[in-house]
Design an enzyme around this catalytic site. Structure first.
Site, PDB file in Angstrom:
ATOM      1  N   ALA A 272     -18.565 -53.925  99.534  1.00 51.46           N
ATOM      2  CA  ALA A 272     -17.742 -53.989  98.325  1.00 51.46           C
ATOM      3  C   ALA A 272     -18.564 -54.169  97.062  1.00 51.46           C
ATOM      4  O   ALA A 272     -18.071 -53.914  95.965  1.00 51.46           O
ATOM      5  CB  ALA A 272     -16.742 -55.138  98.453  1.00 51.46           C
ATOM      6  N   CYS A 273     -19.835 -54.585  97.197  1.00 51.81           N
ATOM      7  CA  CYS A 273     -20.602 -54.993  96.016  1.00 51.81           C
ATOM      8  C   CYS A 273     -21.621 -53.970  95.540  1.00 51.81           C
ATOM      9  O   CYS A 273     -21.575 -53.522  94.397  1.00 51.81           O
ATOM     10  CB  CYS A 273     -21.320 -56.318  96.307  1.00 51.81           C
ATOM     11  SG  CYS A 273     -20.196 -57.698  96.609  1.00 51.81           S
ATOM     12  N   LEU A 274     -22.582 -53.619  96.380  1.00 51.60           N
ATOM     13  CA  LEU A 274     -23.728 -52.842  95.921  1.00 51.60           C
ATOM     14  C   LEU A 274     -23.368 -51.478  95.334  1.00 51.60           C
ATOM     15  O   LEU A 274     -23.954 -51.072  94.324  1.00 51.60           O
ATOM     16  CB  LEU A 274     -24.745 -52.672  97.053  1.00 51.60           C
ATOM     17  CG  LEU A 274     -25.384 -53.951  97.591  1.00 51.60           C
ATOM     18  CD1 LEU A 274     -26.548 -53.598  98.500  1.00 51.60           C
ATOM     19  CD2 LEU A 274     -25.852 -54.866  96.473  1.00 51.60           C
ATOM     20  N   THR A 276     -20.744 -50.691  93.680  1.00 52.61           N
ATOM     21  CA  THR A 276     -19.879 -50.802  92.505  1.00 52.61           C
ATOM     22  C   THR A 276     -20.406 -51.729  91.417  1.00 52.61           C
ATOM     23  O   THR A 276     -20.328 -51.412  90.227  1.00 52.61           O
ATOM     24  CB  THR A 276     -18.479 -51.294  92.924  1.00 52.61           C
ATOM     25  OG1 THR A 276     -18.599 -52.571  93.565  1.00 52.61           O
ATOM     26  CG2 THR A 276     -17.817 -50.335  93.893  1.00 52.61           C
ATOM     27  N   ASP A 277     -20.957 -52.882  91.794  1.00 49.71           N
ATOM     28  CA  ASP A 277     -21.299 -53.912  90.805  1.00 49.71           C
ATOM     29  C   ASP A 277     -22.232 -53.430  89.701  1.00 49.71           C
ATOM     30  O   ASP A 277     -22.000 -53.731  88.518  1.00 49.71           O
ATOM     31  CB  ASP A 277     -21.905 -55.136  91.503  1.00 49.71           C
ATOM     32  CG  ASP A 277     -20.893 -55.851  92.389  1.00 49.71           C
ATOM     33  OD1 ASP A 277     -19.751 -55.354  92.489  1.00 49.71           O
ATOM     34  OD2 ASP A 277     -21.237 -56.885  92.969  1.00 49.71           O
TER      35      ASP A 277
END
Length: 439
Positions: A272-274, A276-277
């Site tokens: 979920a993070c890498l 998009t963030d």
């Protein structure tokens, strides 16, 4: 007002609400409930609520028996009735923050959640965002939405803070309790309330000056990882062209006791993070007239890796006189990383889509994901196939996209005619053969 809230937290009489019962929210539910708080878990997914109410878990590393026990003890209740938000003394927001197709922040879930909270808002509540977002989300978006058409003063009547999630599914070395929690409140009293709450369930709370520092902390952590993964992915392409064993290079470089941190290449980045963030940061930077070219380039490199993997497979098949069209290909591992059941933004799904576009016959094996559910981007509608000698012998290639520990790589090596290994899984298992091609 603050003293009343702090007393309820200290005495564990505060009701904790967690909105979003996924890979971030459900571990928080467990920690607060096990620590003696009553927790209300909110979600819009009726199937999730029904499973939780039946004492079942839909996340592999969270045991359903524990959830059932907490419910029997009266410590946890899952609900889709957002009217009950008024019962909560503290509300933690753990909803998704994806990107739009144009790679811009999609904050619809945060906005919807804040609107629900505002309808039931009462004095003395603590609201804490955990969803990853750009610096300024808490003070520019959340604060105005919560206080719209209300006479609440943040820091006096209600308390607002940001605390980035730091979950790492499948990592047994670090848990919700042992990972330090960064907290930044909109005012000093907001920080004080959030610090007091999290201190009940984590070993160390790290406070920063404001939500913006906390929001930027999360983006720095994941941008750091994304950029370094992009670096090794790019160098992997160079090493491949120069016929250099890049896995050996990384192992040798990692022996340096200072100045080097090991990152591994792969078929892309997931979770979920890498993926998009970093783009939340690039989007916000443009508001200030800045271009984060380094970050954007890293994103482009990582997003191009599935294409490289498919091209590598096509080349290997061609060398054996086989076209991609009609080739029988087994994808081994579809989770975004090893030993978890998490599909979010998995590069394996991108690889599978490209294989299907090239008219390959695609199968997959993943002991952690028996069925591919629909995701925001993909509708593959497939089931995991069991590994056995007849299946492997009938294939044209096996493509390893996730290096799960509980896959029989020796069996694959014995019977598969061609293996494209994007995770160095075969080498890690001590298996070497001419038909194994690193990618």
């Amino acid at each position: 007002m603050i003293e009343t809230l702090l007393a309820r937290i200290e005495q564990k009489q505060a009701v904790v609400g967690v909105i979003g019962l996924g890979y971030v929210g459900l571990p928080l539910v467990l920690e607060f409930a096990r620590s003696g708080f009553f927790v209300l878990g909110f979600d819009t997914d009726d199937q999730k609520i029904q499973r939780l109410q039946a004492g079942q878990s839909y996340i592999e590393h969270i045991p359903g028996e524990l959830l059932a026990a907490l419910q029997r003890d009266g410590r946890f209740e899952a609900t889709g009735e957002f009217a009950r938000l008024g019962e909560c003394d503290a509300i933690l927001i753990c909803v998704p923050t994806p990107l739009t197709p144009q790679r811009e922040p999609d904050l619809r879930y945060i906005k919807q959640t804040l609107a629900c909270i505002r309808q039931r808002l009462r004095t003395g509540q603590l609201i804490c965002l955990e969803s990853t977002s750009y610096p300024g989300t808490t003070d520019e978006l959340a604060a105005p939405l919560l206080t719209q058409n209300a006479n609440f003063v943040i820091g006096r009547d209600l308390f607002l803070a940001y605390s980035p999630e730091r979950e790492d599914p499948g990592n047994a070395a670090f848990t919700t309790r042992t990972i330090p929690k960064v907290v930044g409140g909109l005012t000093k009293s907001c920080t004080r309330a959030a610090q007091a709450l999290y201190a009940q369930v984590v070993d160390r709370v790290v406070t920063v000056t404001s939500p913006r520092e906390a929001e930027m902390t999360k983006l720095l952590e994941n941008t750091f990882r994304a950029v370094n993964i992009a670096l090794v992915n790019e160098l992997k392409l160079v090493a491949d062209r120069m016929d250099i064993d890049f896995a050996q290079v990384i192992q040798a470089a990692a022996t340096k006791p200072f100045g080097f941190m090991s990152f591994q290449p792969g078929p892309g980045i997931g979770g979920a993070c890498l993926p998009t963030d970093p783009f939340y940061l690039t989007w916000k930077a443009r508001e200030y007239g800045l271009r984060t070219r380094f970050v954007e380039l890293a994103g482009e490199i990582n997003q191009a890796m599935p294409d490289y993997v498919v091209q590598k497979l096509a080349w290997a098949l061609n060398e054996r006189g086989k076209a991609m069209k009609g080739a029988r290909v087994l994808v081994s591992g579809v989770a975004y990383k090893k030993d978890v059941d998490d599909l979010r933004e998995s590069p394996a799904l991108e690889v599978m889509e490209r294989l299907l576009e090239n008219k390959a016959l695609v199968y997959y094996h993943d002991p952690h994901i028996p069925v591919l559910p629909p995701t925001r981007k993909h509708r593959l509608n497939m089931r995991s196939v069991p590994l056995d000698a007849p299946l492997l012998q009938s294939l044209d290639a096996v493509l390893i996209t996730t290096d799960h520990s509980d896959v029989d790589y020796a069996l694959i090596a014995r019977h598969a005619p061609l293996i494209i290994d994007t995770r160095n899984a075969m080498n890690a298992a001590g298996i070497q053969h001419q038909k194994i091609i690193p990618a």
